[in-house]
Design a protein around this motif. Structure first.
Motif, PDB file in Angstrom:
ATOM      1  N   ALA A  94       0.658  -1.240   0.035  1.00 34.63           N
ATOM      2  CA  ALA A  94       0.097   0.088   0.169  1.00 34.63           C
ATOM      3  C   ALA A  94       0.770   1.254   0.192  1.00 34.63           C
ATOM      4  O   ALA A  94       0.438   2.152  -0.613  1.00 34.63           O
ATOM      5  CB  ALA A  94      -0.867  -0.127   1.133  1.00 34.63           C
ATOM      6  N   ARG A  95       2.006   1.221   0.517  1.00 31.56           N
ATOM      7  CA  ARG A  95       3.104   2.456   0.494  1.00 31.56           C
ATOM      8  C   ARG A  95       4.126   2.388  -0.789  1.00 31.56           C
ATOM      9  O   ARG A  95       4.885   3.271  -0.808  1.00 31.56           O
ATOM     10  CB  ARG A  95       3.921   2.244   1.767  1.00 31.56           C
ATOM     11  CG  ARG A  95       2.769   2.307   3.033  1.00 31.56           C
ATOM     12  CD  ARG A  95       3.362   2.789   4.282  1.00 31.56           C
ATOM     13  NE  ARG A  95       4.232   4.031   4.134  1.00 31.56           N
ATOM     14  CZ  ARG A  95       4.749   4.254   5.307  1.00 31.56           C
ATOM     15  NH1 ARG A  95       4.795   3.674   6.424  1.00 31.56           N
ATOM     16  NH2 ARG A  95       5.695   5.591   5.159  1.00 31.56           N
ATOM     17  N   GLY A  96       3.651   1.340  -1.532  1.00 29.42           N
ATOM     18  CA  GLY A  96       4.303   1.574  -2.829  1.00 29.42           C
ATOM     19  C   GLY A  96       5.772   1.088  -2.816  1.00 29.42           C
ATOM     20  O   GLY A  96       6.603   1.536  -3.656  1.00 29.42           O
ATOM     21  N   THR A  97       5.908   0.328  -1.874  1.00 31.44           N
ATOM     22  CA  THR A  97       7.435  -0.443  -1.663  1.00 31.44           C
ATOM     23  C   THR A  97       7.976  -0.914  -2.787  1.00 31.44           C
ATOM     24  O   THR A  97       7.311  -1.816  -3.468  1.00 31.44           O
ATOM     25  CB  THR A  97       7.408  -1.105  -0.437  1.00 31.44           C
ATOM     26  OG1 THR A  97       6.916  -0.538   0.815  1.00 31.44           O
ATOM     27  CG2 THR A  97       8.872  -1.647  -0.221  1.00 31.44           C
ATOM     28  N   HIS A  98       9.286  -0.670  -3.385  1.00 37.62           N
ATOM     29  CA  HIS A  98       9.869  -1.351  -4.291  1.00 37.62           C
ATOM     30  C   HIS A  98      10.332  -2.780  -3.624  1.00 37.62           C
ATOM     31  O   HIS A  98      11.201  -2.529  -2.820  1.00 37.62           O
ATOM     32  CB  HIS A  98      11.056  -0.722  -4.892  1.00 37.62           C
ATOM     33  CG  HIS A  98      11.860  -1.457  -5.888  1.00 37.62           C
ATOM     34  ND1 HIS A  98      11.401  -1.896  -7.022  1.00 37.62           N
ATOM     35  CD2 HIS A  98      13.093  -1.805  -5.755  1.00 37.62           C
ATOM     36  CE1 HIS A  98      12.169  -2.595  -7.656  1.00 37.62           C
ATOM     37  NE2 HIS A  98      13.394  -2.811  -6.720  1.00 37.62           N
ATOM     38  N   PHE A  99      10.089  -3.813  -4.305  1.00 33.46           N
ATOM     39  CA  PHE A  99      10.485  -5.266  -3.623  1.00 33.46           C
ATOM     40  C   PHE A  99      11.838  -5.667  -4.657  1.00 33.46           C
ATOM     41  O   PHE A  99      11.592  -5.726  -5.749  1.00 33.46           O
ATOM     42  CB  PHE A  99       9.406  -6.263  -3.545  1.00 33.46           C
ATOM     43  CG  PHE A  99       8.334  -5.976  -2.633  1.00 33.46           C
ATOM     44  CD1 PHE A  99       8.558  -6.078  -1.536  1.00 33.46           C
ATOM     45  CD2 PHE A  99       7.153  -5.489  -3.008  1.00 33.46           C
ATOM     46  CE1 PHE A  99       7.625  -6.113  -0.253  1.00 33.46           C
ATOM     47  CE2 PHE A  99       6.166  -5.041  -2.295  1.00 33.46           C
ATOM     48  CZ  PHE A  99       6.365  -5.196  -0.780  1.00 33.46           C
ATOM     49  N   VAL A 100      12.820  -6.262  -3.913  1.00 39.27           N
ATOM     50  CA  VAL A 100      13.668  -7.123  -4.615  1.00 39.27           C
ATOM     51  C   VAL A 100      13.037  -8.325  -5.217  1.00 39.27           C
ATOM     52  O   VAL A 100      13.245  -8.868  -6.212  1.00 39.27           O
ATOM     53  CB  VAL A 100      14.876  -7.357  -3.696  1.00 39.27           C
ATOM     54  CG1 VAL A 100      15.859  -8.163  -4.670  1.00 39.27           C
ATOM     55  CG2 VAL A 100      15.564  -6.057  -3.147  1.00 39.27           C
ATOM     56  N   ILE A 101      12.358  -9.124  -4.113  1.00 36.68           N
ATOM     57  CA  ILE A 101      11.510 -10.245  -4.506  1.00 36.68           C
ATOM     58  C   ILE A 101      10.066  -9.868  -3.906  1.00 36.68           C
ATOM     59  O   ILE A 101       9.765  -9.554  -2.678  1.00 36.68           O
ATOM     60  CB  ILE A 101      12.015 -11.592  -4.007  1.00 36.68           C
ATOM     61  CG1 ILE A 101      13.524 -11.732  -4.272  1.00 36.68           C
ATOM     62  CG2 ILE A 101      11.073 -12.709  -4.109  1.00 36.68           C
ATOM     63  CD1 ILE A 101      14.098 -12.985  -3.964  1.00 36.68           C
ATOM     64  N   GLU A 102       9.105  -9.893  -4.574  1.00 33.08           N
ATOM     65  CA  GLU A 102       7.579  -9.714  -4.327  1.00 33.08           C
ATOM     66  C   GLU A 102       7.178 -10.670  -3.112  1.00 33.08           C
ATOM     67  O   GLU A 102       7.487 -11.905  -3.438  1.00 33.08           O
ATOM     68  CB  GLU A 102       6.856  -9.658  -5.604  1.00 33.08           C
ATOM     69  CG  GLU A 102       7.039  -8.404  -6.690  1.00 33.08           C
ATOM     70  CD  GLU A 102       6.527  -7.065  -6.084  1.00 33.08           C
ATOM     71  OE1 GLU A 102       5.431  -7.242  -5.365  1.00 33.08           O
ATOM     72  OE2 GLU A 102       6.953  -6.289  -6.628  1.00 33.08           O
ATOM     73  N   PRO A 103       6.324 -10.303  -2.314  1.00 39.26           N
ATOM     74  CA  PRO A 103       5.497 -11.146  -1.339  1.00 39.26           C
ATOM     75  C   PRO A 103       4.815 -12.336  -2.265  1.00 39.26           C
ATOM     76  O   PRO A 103       4.297 -12.269  -3.361  1.00 39.26           O
ATOM     77  CB  PRO A 103       4.530 -10.334  -1.016  1.00 39.26           C
ATOM     78  CG  PRO A 103       4.915  -8.869  -0.846  1.00 39.26           C
ATOM     79  CD  PRO A 103       5.742  -8.906  -2.338  1.00 39.26           C
ATOM     80  N   HIS A 104       5.463 -13.558  -1.841  1.00 35.51           N
ATOM     81  CA  HIS A 104       5.073 -14.770  -2.553  1.00 35.51           C
ATOM     82  C   HIS A 104       5.213 -16.077  -1.546  1.00 35.51           C
ATOM     83  O   HIS A 104       5.729 -15.720  -0.509  1.00 35.51           O
ATOM     84  CB  HIS A 104       5.527 -14.913  -3.963  1.00 35.51           C
ATOM     85  CG  HIS A 104       6.965 -15.346  -3.684  1.00 35.51           C
ATOM     86  ND1 HIS A 104       8.205 -14.731  -3.414  1.00 35.51           N
ATOM     87  CD2 HIS A 104       7.570 -16.803  -3.964  1.00 35.51           C
ATOM     88  CE1 HIS A 104       9.026 -15.372  -3.385  1.00 35.51           C
ATOM     89  NE2 HIS A 104       8.892 -16.467  -3.516  1.00 35.51           N
ATOM     90  N   VAL A 105       4.550 -17.140  -1.864  1.00 37.93           N
ATOM     91  CA  VAL A 105       4.862 -18.193  -1.384  1.00 37.93           C
ATOM     92  C   VAL A 105       6.010 -19.078  -1.765  1.00 37.93           C
ATOM     93  O   VAL A 105       5.964 -19.349  -3.241  1.00 37.93           O
ATOM     94  CB  VAL A 105       3.532 -19.191  -0.970  1.00 37.93           C
ATOM     95  CG1 VAL A 105       3.787 -20.579  -0.450  1.00 37.93           C
ATOM     96  CG2 VAL A 105       2.509 -18.379  -0.206  1.00 37.93           C
TER      97      VAL A 105
END
Length: 141
Positions: A94-105
Motif C-alpha cells: 500500500a505504501r508503494g514499496t519497491h521489492f527485490v522479491i515480491e511477496p509470495h509463497v
C-alpha cells in the motif's frame, strides 16, 4: 524455550534516511541514539544502524538462486506469524514499496513452505520477512 532477542548492528551511509525507513515504514520504536548510531526495537529484537562508509555489498548485492528467485546475500530479517506477515506485506504494498522479491509463497506444497518478501533499506541492506503456516517446519529438511 522462549527465544532470546538478537542484537544486530548494520552499516548505513545515510543515517537520516535509514532512521526514517526503520522508524516510519516499519514503525520501529527508537531506543538510545547518538549522532552516529540509532537503536531500534525491530520486532522485539535490537537493531542498531551505524553511520559508516558505503560497503561493496550495498552497491550491488551478490545473489544466490532459491526456488526460482535471485536472493540477495547478505540479508537479514524476521520470521513473523502468518497473519502478521500478511499485514506487513499489505502495508508495504500500500505504501508503494519497491521489492527485490515480491511477496509470495516459496516451496509451495513442500516441506518448509513459507511466505517471503525481500526489500532493500535506503542504504542497500537487504531484508527478508518470512512466515510459516506451520512454524514447526522452520528447520525442517
Amino acid at each position: 524455550m522462549a527465544l532470546a532477542p538478537f542484537h544486530l548492528a548494520i552499516p548505513v551511509y545515510d543515517l537520516a534516511a535509514a532512521r526514517q525507513f526503520y522508524g516510519d515504514l516499519f514503525g520501529c520504536a527508537e531506543g538510545r541514539s547518538s549522532e552516529h548510531w540509532v537503536d531500534f526495537d525491530f520486532f522485539g529484537h535490537q537493531l542498531v544502524i551505524h553511520q559508516a562508509p558505503k560497503m561493496a555489498y550495498q552497491e550491488a548485492a551478490h545473489c544466490n538462486p532459491v526456488d526460482g528467485h535471485e536472493v540477495p546475500v547478505p540479508h537479514f530479517g524476521v520470521v513473523l506469524a502468518w497473519e502478521d506477515w500478511q499485514r506487513l506485506a499489505e502495508r508495504l504494498q500500500a505504501r508503494g514499496t519497491h521489492f527485490v522479491i515480491e511477496p509470495h509463497v516459496r516451496f509451495a506444497g513442500q516441506i518448509g513452505e513459507q511466505a517471503t518478501l525481500f526489500l532493500l533499506d535506503p542504504c542497500g541492506n537487504a531484508l527478508e520477512f518470512k512466515a510459516f503456516k506451520d512454524i514447526d517446519q522452520l528447520f525442517a529438511k
